[in-house]
Design an enzyme around this catalytic site. Structure first.
Site, PDB file in Angstrom:
ATOM      1  N   ILE A   1    -105.269  53.154  -4.087  1.00 15.07           N
ATOM      2  CA  ILE A   1    -106.045  53.752  -3.001  1.00 15.07           C
ATOM      3  C   ILE A   1    -107.540  53.640  -3.273  1.00 15.07           C
ATOM      4  O   ILE A   1    -108.344  53.466  -2.354  1.00 15.07           O
ATOM      5  CB  ILE A   1    -105.635  55.230  -2.770  1.00 15.07           C
TER       6      ILE A   1
ATOM      7  N   ARG B   1    -108.363  55.823 -17.459  1.00 15.16           N
ATOM      8  CA  ARG B   1    -107.864  55.463 -18.788  1.00 15.16           C
ATOM      9  C   ARG B   1    -107.480  53.996 -18.876  1.00 15.16           C
ATOM     10  O   ARG B   1    -107.397  53.437 -19.976  1.00 15.16           O
ATOM     11  CB  ARG B   1    -106.653  56.328 -19.156  1.00 15.16           C
TER      12      ARG B   1
ATOM     13  N   LYS C   1    -106.370  63.296  -0.434  1.00 12.60           N
ATOM     14  CA  LYS C   1    -105.287  64.138   0.082  1.00 12.60           C
ATOM     15  C   LYS C   1    -104.016  63.922  -0.738  1.00 12.60           C
ATOM     16  O   LYS C   1    -103.813  62.831  -1.281  1.00 12.60           O
ATOM     17  CB  LYS C   1    -105.046  63.875   1.564  1.00 12.60           C
TER      18      LYS C   1
ATOM     19  N   ASP D   1     -96.040  63.076   1.124  1.00 13.80           N
ATOM     20  CA  ASP D   1     -97.300  62.419   0.764  1.00 13.80           C
ATOM     21  C   ASP D   1     -97.827  61.611   1.948  1.00 13.80           C
ATOM     22  O   ASP D   1     -98.990  61.765   2.334  1.00 13.80           O
ATOM     23  CB  ASP D   1     -97.123  61.541  -0.468  1.00 13.80           C
TER      24      ASP D   1
END
Length: 307
Positions: free
Chosen positions: A13, A36, A89, A167
């Site tokens: 995203i 990371r 979100k 989601d």
């Protein structure tokens, strides 16, 4: 004034949406990333948020494009450091976390933006305006997509706090709560859980509303082939259809909006306005519907689903 911003989380995203929206907005400078495992060429990178906050006091905004489960701890650190915070979100994995962040932002005098990108689709203003003077008779959300296509290898979505099919489904709920001229609430729900998963793969929701309209939503993560992100609304004065997740709008069969993908560009424009005004935007109504679905929903266990 150009605002320096740090992007935390360099996943799909972030690469597809956040980075282009930031780099194409003259009000922002992407000054650092925190991840990371990934970095962006030409942008200073850190593997620790603590390290970035300590070494870059000049960066005033932190945008969190990470899964909801760890987001609260990251947001707390950024807010305590006096940085404005933008939340992908859903804004958290629980309502209590979101309310706590909102209170902390108020105490620190910084901006907090709980983003709902689908609310910033091109068709939303016209749809909202059209519904204001009409009585709704039928309202149906159909949100069906292929989880393997959109969340490849993302095991967090199946874990507690990951929301499962909500989601993507929460995007539809964010549109619904924006365009409806009144509040609604869930009065029944059915949630399908694969026997090897902790979050649902499908859901059917029914809503109570002042118009006594038939109002429901169907979410499903098993859709193959063409993907479906539609909202169909029948009123006393015509019919409206929103498709492609809100990018397109037609009324009585006539195309009104044939939008492009401006959602994240519009999000960052809103973030700039909030920071300029030291204001926050934390509407949790889509999240409330998800929590109500979990509270009221009948759990149906289905066959295992291999991701």
């Amino acid at each position: 004034m150009v605002h320096k911003i740090a992007l935390v989380g360099i996943g799909k995203i972030a690469v597809d949406q956040h980075i282009p929206a930031i780099t194409n907005n003259p009000d922002f400078e992407l000054s650092a990333t925190v991840s990371r495992h990934a970095s962006i060429d030409g942008v200073e990178s850190y593997t620790s948020l603590d390290d970035m906050l300590e070494k870059r006091p000049d960066i005033g905004i932190v945008s969190l494009a990470i899964p909801p489960q760890p987001r609260f701890d990251y947001a707390v650190k950024a807010l305590r450091a006096g940085r404005h915070v933008m939340l992908e979100k859903p804004p958290g994995q629980s309502l209590a976390e979101c309310y706590a962040l909102e209170k902390m932002a108020q105490e620190k005098g910084v901006s907090l933006f709980a983003t709902w990108h689908s609310r910033f689709a091109d068709s939303i203003p016209a749809a909202k305006d059209w519904l204001k003077s009409r009585t709704i008779k039928r309202f149906r959300i159909t949100w069906k997509e292929d989880v393997r296509r959109w969340h490849p290898g993302q095991e967090w979505i199946w874990e507690p706090g990951g929301l499962g099919v909500f989601d993507p489904g929460i995007n539809a709920l964010s549109i619904m709560t924006e365009i409806l001229p009144y509040d609604v609430h869930i009065n029944a729900a059915k949630l399908e859980f694969p026997s090897n998963r902790d979050t649902p793969i499908a859901a059917h929701l029914a809503f109570t509303n002042p118009d006594n309209a038939v109002m429901d939503a169907v979410f499903d993560w098993r859709q193959e082939g063409p993907q479906t992100w539609d909202i169909d609304i029948e009123t006393d004065q015509g019919e409206m259809k929103m498709s492609s997740g809100g990018a397109k709008l037609s009324i009585d069969g006539k195309s009104i909006v044939e939008g492009s993908d401006h959602e994240y560009a519009n999000l960052y424009a809103q973030m700039h306005t909030l920071v300029q005004n030291r204001a926050s935007d934390v509407d949790l109504s889509p999240m409330i519907h998800v929590c109500d679905a979990y509270a009221l929903g009948k759990r149906i266990t289905i066959a295992e689903f291999e991701f």
